[in-house]
Design a protein around this motif. Structure first.
Motif, short mmCIF file in Angstrom:
data_model
loop_
_atom_site.label_atom_id
_atom_site.label_comp_id
_atom_site.label_asym_id
_atom_site.label_seq_id
_atom_site.Cartn_x
_atom_site.Cartn_y
_atom_site.Cartn_z
N CYS A 177 35.00 -0.95 -12.75
CA CYS A 177 34.55 -1.66 -13.64
C CYS A 177 33.01 -2.14 -13.12
N GLN A 178 32.60 -2.04 -12.03
CA GLN A 178 31.43 -2.53 -11.42
C GLN A 178 30.19 -1.59 -12.24
N PRO A 179 28.99 -2.18 -12.56
CA PRO A 179 28.04 -1.53 -13.24
C PRO A 179 27.63 -0.18 -12.41
N ALA A 180 27.57 -0.02 -11.33
CA ALA A 180 27.03 1.04 -10.54
C ALA A 180 28.24 2.18 -11.02
N THR A 181 29.24 2.04 -11.11
CA THR A 181 30.27 2.99 -11.60
C THR A 181 30.08 3.28 -12.88
N GLN A 182 29.96 2.41 -13.65
CA GLN A 182 29.71 2.77 -15.07
C GLN A 182 28.54 3.51 -15.50
N GLN A 183 27.59 3.30 -14.49
CA GLN A 183 26.09 4.07 -14.63
C GLN A 183 26.29 5.40 -14.10
N LEU A 184 27.10 5.74 -12.92
CA LEU A 184 27.58 6.85 -12.48
C LEU A 184 28.08 7.74 -13.66
N TRP A 185 28.98 7.26 -14.69
CA TRP A 185 29.59 8.17 -15.46
C TRP A 185 28.50 8.39 -16.64
N LEU A 186 27.60 7.47 -16.78
CA LEU A 186 26.60 8.01 -17.75
C LEU A 186 25.70 8.92 -17.23
N ASP A 187 25.30 8.93 -15.97
CA ASP A 187 24.38 10.15 -15.41
C ASP A 187 25.07 11.41 -15.21
N LEU A 188 26.30 11.37 -15.15
CA LEU A 188 27.05 12.61 -15.07
C LEU A 188 27.05 13.11 -16.49
N LEU A 189 27.34 12.37 -17.51
CA LEU A 189 27.36 12.68 -18.94
C LEU A 189 25.72 13.21 -18.96
N ALA A 190 24.72 12.63 -18.76
CA ALA A 190 23.52 13.32 -18.89
C ALA A 190 23.30 14.94 -18.49
N LEU A 191 24.34 15.14 -17.39
CA LEU A 191 23.90 16.59 -16.58
C LEU A 191 24.59 17.50 -17.86
N THR A 192 25.41 17.17 -18.51
CA THR A 192 26.12 17.99 -19.75
C THR A 192 25.19 18.29 -20.66
N LEU A 193 24.28 17.68 -21.13
CA LEU A 193 23.22 17.93 -21.87
C LEU A 193 22.30 18.93 -21.62
N PRO A 194 21.70 19.89 -22.83
CA PRO A 194 20.62 20.73 -22.43
C PRO A 194 19.32 20.04 -22.09
N ALA A 195 18.41 20.70 -21.47
CA ALA A 195 17.24 20.21 -20.94
C ALA A 195 16.21 19.79 -22.26
N VAL A 196 15.60 18.80 -22.07
CA VAL A 196 14.59 18.51 -23.17
C VAL A 196 13.41 19.48 -22.87
N PRO A 197 13.01 20.29 -23.90
CA PRO A 197 11.86 20.81 -23.70
C PRO A 197 10.44 20.05 -23.55
N PRO A 198 9.48 20.67 -22.71
CA PRO A 198 8.43 19.72 -22.54
C PRO A 198 7.64 19.67 -23.80
N PRO A 199 6.86 18.58 -23.97
CA PRO A 199 6.16 18.37 -25.27
C PRO A 199 4.79 19.48 -25.44
N GLY A 200 4.70 19.67 -26.96
CA GLY A 200 3.57 20.59 -27.06
C GLY A 200 4.26 22.08 -26.85
#
Length: 335
Positions: free
Chosen positions: A312-335
């Motif tokens: 339940c500690q915030p660091a663990t909760q943030q870890l799950w969100l950071d792992l979820l971010a890795l499952t997303l496609p890369a954001v294309p650079p602007p322009g």
């Protein structure tokens, strides 16, 4: 105002991109003030969920419901998506004031409808669908704009009902209506840190299924032995962590969580994700100790306090969100 339309309930097809968090009771009042701004809307929701007698939909992580949204009826089908962030969703507005009859044909032509037909075919076909449980919820909705994205916040307070038993609901959902999923994760992360929110991968349908089946909670989710994608390995990690962080579970949940974390570290390797892999490794020692303590006292169902605090500690909760971010496609650079 047509509340079903304003909520997006008449959309024929969609892939829902959403995060749900459990709200600690002591944080509810402050969170409610943050959501219930002058632009927020509140509406009552009452839903009936359906499944076969053999619970084939629940086993396939598929949910079929009829829900009254203020004065409108909506039939909704949800099925598992490509990642823990995504679910196939298909909504159909059904006219009339009384609860309509269920009709799975309303979902034909959608990806979710095809998934439902496969589940029923695998079950032998022509399986009657019966009501299994209900939910009653007061929802407070607020739209939030950030980084070019539109996100709906839905604060739900209510209960799941099945067979004379009830389970309280106190949760908030962050749904991406427009924009990048990375923005959704960033916004949800800020709210989670500010309000002590706990990522919860257990849907209302999963909670209802457990209640109807007389279970204390969801059984352990097994780590796939031959996972080839990060999202595939992450799903059981988040499922087991959600169950344990809710104070429910058994030592097998801890074992499967540890196996899933080892698998994730192997997939991350020694490249740019090495710091993230090190954060995963730091969980292993405390998990091993908690597992040993738990197994040393047979019959104890309560999650050890140190394990509960760790998850339940915030660091663990943030870890799950950071792992979820890795499952997303890369954001294309602007322009």
């Amino acid at each position: 105002m047509d509340l079903a339309a304003s909520h997006g309930s008449i959309a024929r097809m969609a892939t829902e991109i959403e995060l749900k968090f459990r709200i600690p009771r002591q944080r509810l009042a402050a969170l409610h003030r943050a959501v219930a701004t002058r632009s927020a809307h509140s509406l009552p929701l009452a839903a009936a969920y359906f499944d076969t007698a053999g619970e084939h939909l629940a086993r396939a992580r598929t949910a079929l419901r009829l829900r009254r949204e203020a004065d409108a009826w909506v039939q909704t089908l949800k099925a598992e998506g490509a990642s823990p962030l995504q679910r196939l969703e298909h909504n159909v507005a059904v006219p009339g004031a009384a609860q309509p009859a269920l009709d799975i044909g309303r979902h034909d032509g959608s990806a979710a409808g095809a998934a439902l037909r496969r589940v029923l075919d695998d079950a032998g076909g022509h399986q009657p669908l019966v009501e299994r449980y209900r939910t009653t919820v007061q929802r407070t909705r607020r739209l939030l704009r950030s980084g070019g994205a539109r996100i709906e916040l839905a604060l739900d307070e209510g209960a799941v009902h099945a067979g004379g038993r009830s389970l309280a609901l106190c949760e908030i959902e962050f749904e991406l209506l427009h924009g990048l999923p990375q923005v959704l994760l960033a916004v949800a992360g800020r709210w989670a840190l500010r309000h002590g929110l706990l990522l919860d991968m257990r849907s209302k349908s999963e909670l209802g299924h457990c209640l109807a089946a007389g279970l204390d909670g969801s059984p352990p989710t097994m780590a796939p032995p031959h996972a080839t994608a990060l999202a595939q390995s992450l799903r059981p990690v988040l499922a087991n962590a959600s169950q344990l962080a809710a104070g429910l579970g058994q030592p097998e949940h801890v074992l499967q969580l540890r196996l899933g974390l080892v698998q994730l570290r192997r997939m991350l390797g020694d490249g740019p994700a090495l710091p993230l892999s090190a954060r995963l490794a730091a969980l292993d020692g405390p998990l091993v100790r908690a597992d040993q303590v738990w197994r040393a006292v047979p019959g104890v169902k309560q999650v050890p306090a140190d394990l509960l605090a760790l998850l339940c500690q915030p660091a663990t909760q943030q870890l799950w969100l950071d792992l979820l971010a890795l499952t997303l496609p890369a954001v294309p650079p602007p322009g």
